[in-house]
Motif scaffolding. Structure first.
Motif, mmCIF file in Angstrom:
data_model
loop_
_atom_site.group_PDB
_atom_site.id
_atom_site.type_symbol
_atom_site.label_atom_id
_atom_site.label_comp_id
_atom_site.label_asym_id
_atom_site.label_seq_id
_atom_site.Cartn_x
_atom_site.Cartn_y
_atom_site.Cartn_z
ATOM 1 N N LEU A 79 10.388 34.380 -18.490
ATOM 2 C CA LEU A 79 9.199 35.260 -18.778
ATOM 3 C C LEU A 79 8.204 34.460 -19.882
ATOM 4 O O LEU A 79 7.213 34.116 -19.598
ATOM 5 N N PHE A 80 9.038 34.061 -20.943
ATOM 6 C CA PHE A 80 8.227 33.483 -21.858
ATOM 7 C C PHE A 80 7.521 32.041 -21.314
ATOM 8 O O PHE A 80 6.317 31.924 -21.656
ATOM 9 N N VAL A 82 6.741 31.087 -18.384
ATOM 10 C CA VAL A 82 5.899 31.361 -17.615
ATOM 11 C C VAL A 82 4.353 31.865 -18.251
ATOM 12 O O VAL A 82 3.344 31.167 -17.995
ATOM 13 N N CYS A 83 4.544 32.651 -19.162
ATOM 14 C CA CYS A 83 3.412 32.701 -20.099
ATOM 15 C C CYS A 83 2.899 31.670 -21.053
ATOM 16 O O CYS A 83 1.851 31.411 -21.131
ATOM 17 N N ALA A 84 3.887 31.003 -21.131
ATOM 18 C CA ALA A 84 3.554 29.818 -21.863
ATOM 19 C C ALA A 84 2.668 28.680 -21.064
ATOM 20 O O ALA A 84 1.772 27.966 -21.456
ATOM 21 N N TYR A 86 0.954 29.571 -18.459
ATOM 22 C CA TYR A 86 -0.215 30.153 -18.305
ATOM 23 C C TYR A 86 -1.162 29.824 -19.599
ATOM 24 O O TYR A 86 -2.411 29.436 -19.089
ATOM 25 N N THR A 87 -0.558 29.918 -20.497
ATOM 26 C CA THR A 87 -1.470 29.789 -21.714
ATOM 27 C C THR A 87 -2.064 28.070 -21.721
ATOM 28 O O THR A 87 -3.152 27.896 -22.070
ATOM 29 N N ARG A 90 -5.002 28.194 -18.932
ATOM 30 C CA ARG A 90 -5.988 28.834 -19.319
ATOM 31 C C ARG A 90 -6.846 27.989 -20.248
ATOM 32 O O ARG A 90 -7.991 28.167 -20.247
#
Length: 118
Positions: A79-80, A82-84, A86-87, A90
């Motif tokens: 999860l970490f 995946v968010c990284a 995405y960051t 973005r």
């Protein structure tokens, strides 16, 4: 516990422990990459460094026999990262650090997959 699981988990532990400690210590070479991804420097110790280091510690605890902790840690690392990713997307940051985040995600996914298969 398979040899593949142990090897992949140890690689994931080493990578995340190193990266987490570097973030906790605000290691100067990582600062430009964080700036390119629009990550505030104040986030390095917590949540970034803390979560990576906790993930590595959880995987290690699982290898040492604490049940289900490694599974929870692997899920957290997936999860970490995946968010990284995405960051980075973005912020339109497709520098080498994006590839590194992909590699870290791949290690976490492999660890989780091998753990669930066991």
């Amino acid at each position: 516990m398979s040899t593949a699981f142990v090897v992949v988990t140890l690689l994931t532990i080493a990578a995340n422990a190193f990266s987490g400690i570097a973030a906790l210590l605000r290691f100067p070479p990582i600062l430009p990459a964080m700036a390119r991804a629009d990550v505030p420097e104040a986030w390095l110790p917590f949540p970034i460094g803390t979560l990576k280091t906790a993930g590595a510690a959880g995987l290690l605890a699982g290898l040492l026999g604490v049940p289900l902790v490694d599974t929870a840690a692997a899920i957290g690392l997936v999860l970490f990262f995946v968010c990284a990713l995405y960051t980075h997307v973005r912020a339109s940051d497709f520098s080498p650090q994006f590839g590194l985040a992909v590699a870290f995600l791949a290690l976490a996914v492999a660890t989780l997959s091998l753990d669930l298969a066991a």
